[in-house]
Design a protein around this motif. Structure first.
Motif, short mmCIF file in Angstrom:
data_model
loop_
_atom_site.label_atom_id
_atom_site.label_comp_id
_atom_site.label_asym_id
_atom_site.label_seq_id
_atom_site.Cartn_x
_atom_site.Cartn_y
_atom_site.Cartn_z
N ASN A 24 4.41 -3.20 -5.24
CA ASN A 24 3.35 -3.36 -6.74
C ASN A 24 3.41 -2.48 -7.67
N LEU A 25 3.59 -1.27 -7.41
CA LEU A 25 3.11 -0.09 -8.03
C LEU A 25 4.26 -0.07 -9.28
N TRP A 55 -6.58 -4.62 -13.49
CA TRP A 55 -7.05 -4.52 -12.19
C TRP A 55 -6.23 -4.90 -10.95
N LEU A 56 -5.19 -5.36 -11.14
CA LEU A 56 -4.14 -5.56 -10.17
C LEU A 56 -3.50 -4.43 -9.90
N ASP A 57 -3.42 -3.51 -10.70
CA ASP A 57 -2.71 -2.19 -10.60
C ASP A 57 -3.55 -1.25 -10.01
N SER A 60 -3.40 -1.70 -6.44
CA SER A 60 -2.30 -1.29 -5.63
C SER A 60 -2.68 0.22 -5.49
N LEU A 61 -3.14 0.98 -6.60
CA LEU A 61 -3.19 2.17 -6.60
C LEU A 61 -4.12 2.77 -5.28
N CYS A 62 -5.21 1.73 -5.30
CA CYS A 62 -6.36 2.02 -4.15
C CYS A 62 -5.53 1.87 -2.81
N HIS A 63 -4.76 0.95 -2.69
CA HIS A 63 -4.06 0.73 -1.46
C HIS A 63 -3.14 1.83 -1.24
N ILE A 68 -2.11 7.16 1.86
CA ILE A 68 -1.94 8.25 1.82
C ILE A 68 -2.69 9.26 2.60
N ARG A 69 -4.11 8.70 2.42
CA ARG A 69 -5.24 9.41 3.12
C ARG A 69 -5.06 9.18 4.70
#
Length: 108
Positions: A24-25, A55-57, A60-63, A68-69
């Motif tokens: 999605n990114l 908001w959807l982007d 996606s960034l949060c996911h 990564i974490r």
């Protein structure tokens, strides 16, 4: 809304939720890029659509940040989900070759 926005609207309603999260990114940016000539910042509906996609982007960034974490990059033995991973050692390719110590002296 203009019919030319149908691919973008379909993506927002269906595609975003069906694609793998990591795709999605890129997909969101590509769908927006395809409509740049159609979007008018003075049109409230266009502005609302872009804000909704923002908001959807962000989601996606949060996911992506969570993935990564969760990777435990500093501790690869923990694996991608924080569960210890059993790694198999590759057999030595050189059977008992003499090895050098930190000063360069060979040892058996």
């Amino acid at each position: 809304m203009d019919k030319r926005f149908k691919p973008l609207l379909d993506y927002r309603q269906f595609g975003y939720w069906l694609y793998d999260e990591h795709r999605n990114l890129v997909q969101l940016v590509e769908h927006l890029r395809a409509c740049t000539d159609l979007l008018d910042p003075s049109n409230p509906r266009h502005l609302a659509l872009v804000l909704d996609l923002t908001w959807l982007d962000l989601a996606s960034l949060c996911h992506a940040i969570h993935a990564i974490r969760s990777a435990h990059v500093s501790n690869p033995d923990r694996g991608l989900q924080g569960v210890p991973v059993r790694r198999h050692r590759r057999p030595d390719l050189l059977p008992q070759a003499p090895r050098a110590d930190h000063q360069g002296h060979a040892s058996a």
